[in-house]
Design a protein around this motif. Sequence first.
Motif, short mmCIF file in Angstrom:
data_model
loop_
_atom_site.label_atom_id
_atom_site.label_comp_id
_atom_site.label_asym_id
_atom_site.label_seq_id
_atom_site.Cartn_x
_atom_site.Cartn_y
_atom_site.Cartn_z
N GLY A 1 52.41 55.51 29.25
CA GLY A 1 52.53 54.09 29.54
C GLY A 1 51.76 53.18 28.61
N ASP A 2 51.05 53.74 27.65
CA ASP A 2 50.31 52.92 26.69
C ASP A 2 51.27 52.13 25.82
OD1 ASP A 2 47.86 53.81 27.60
OD2 ASP A 2 47.66 55.36 26.07
N THR A 3 50.81 51.01 25.30
CA THR A 3 51.64 50.19 24.41
C THR A 3 51.63 50.73 23.00
OG1 THR A 3 49.80 48.70 23.97
CG2 THR A 3 51.30 48.10 25.76
N VAL A 4 50.64 51.55 22.67
CA VAL A 4 50.48 52.10 21.32
C VAL A 4 50.47 53.63 21.39
CG1 VAL A 4 48.88 52.31 19.37
CG2 VAL A 4 49.14 50.12 20.53
N ASP B 1 60.52 41.66 22.99
CA ASP B 1 59.19 41.86 22.41
C ASP B 1 58.22 42.53 23.38
OD1 ASP B 1 57.75 41.80 20.04
OD2 ASP B 1 56.73 39.93 20.56
N ASP B 2 58.76 43.26 24.37
CA ASP B 2 57.93 44.05 25.28
C ASP B 2 57.70 45.42 24.64
OD1 ASP B 2 58.07 42.07 27.31
OD2 ASP B 2 60.04 42.85 27.91
N SER B 3 56.49 45.94 24.77
CA SER B 3 56.22 47.29 24.28
C SER B 3 56.90 48.31 25.17
CB SER B 3 54.72 47.57 24.22
OG SER B 3 54.51 48.92 23.85
N VAL B 4 57.68 49.18 24.55
CA VAL B 4 58.36 50.27 25.27
C VAL B 4 58.04 51.60 24.59
CG1 VAL B 4 60.20 48.85 26.26
CG2 VAL B 4 60.49 49.81 23.96
N THR B 5 56.88 51.66 23.99
CA THR B 5 56.46 52.84 23.22
C THR B 5 56.54 54.12 24.06
OG1 THR B 5 54.96 51.40 21.98
CG2 THR B 5 54.63 53.77 21.77
#
Length: 118
Positions: A95-98, A82-86
Amino acid sequence: MGDVPTIKKKMKTIEEQIKSAFNSVIDFKPKFAGGFGSIISFDNGFEISIQCSVFHYCTPRENLNSPNDYSSFEVVVSNANDDSVTSKFFEDCSGDTVKGWASRPEIISAICRIIETN
């Protein structure tokens, strides 16, 4: 290279093919507060969330009647933890989550890369 009307016609055909491919993969559901969202879980543990509404980084940033009326979407990719790897799947995410304002071709490309990732 071709005349402008012929080029525009070819571009429209490509746009229609991308929209058709996008719609066949993404199953949007209406959101309670308006807009639409879809979450796709993959066998390799990744998940992609694609959202569009007045509250999301999309175009237009409004609550519309159909996801087909949006030209870009807000996307988040998560791994099995459940880590953001966007940013791993979108080049200009820094490197943003979104990933805001992602186009259909960008999302389809990211989905292909997610599927290919072990």
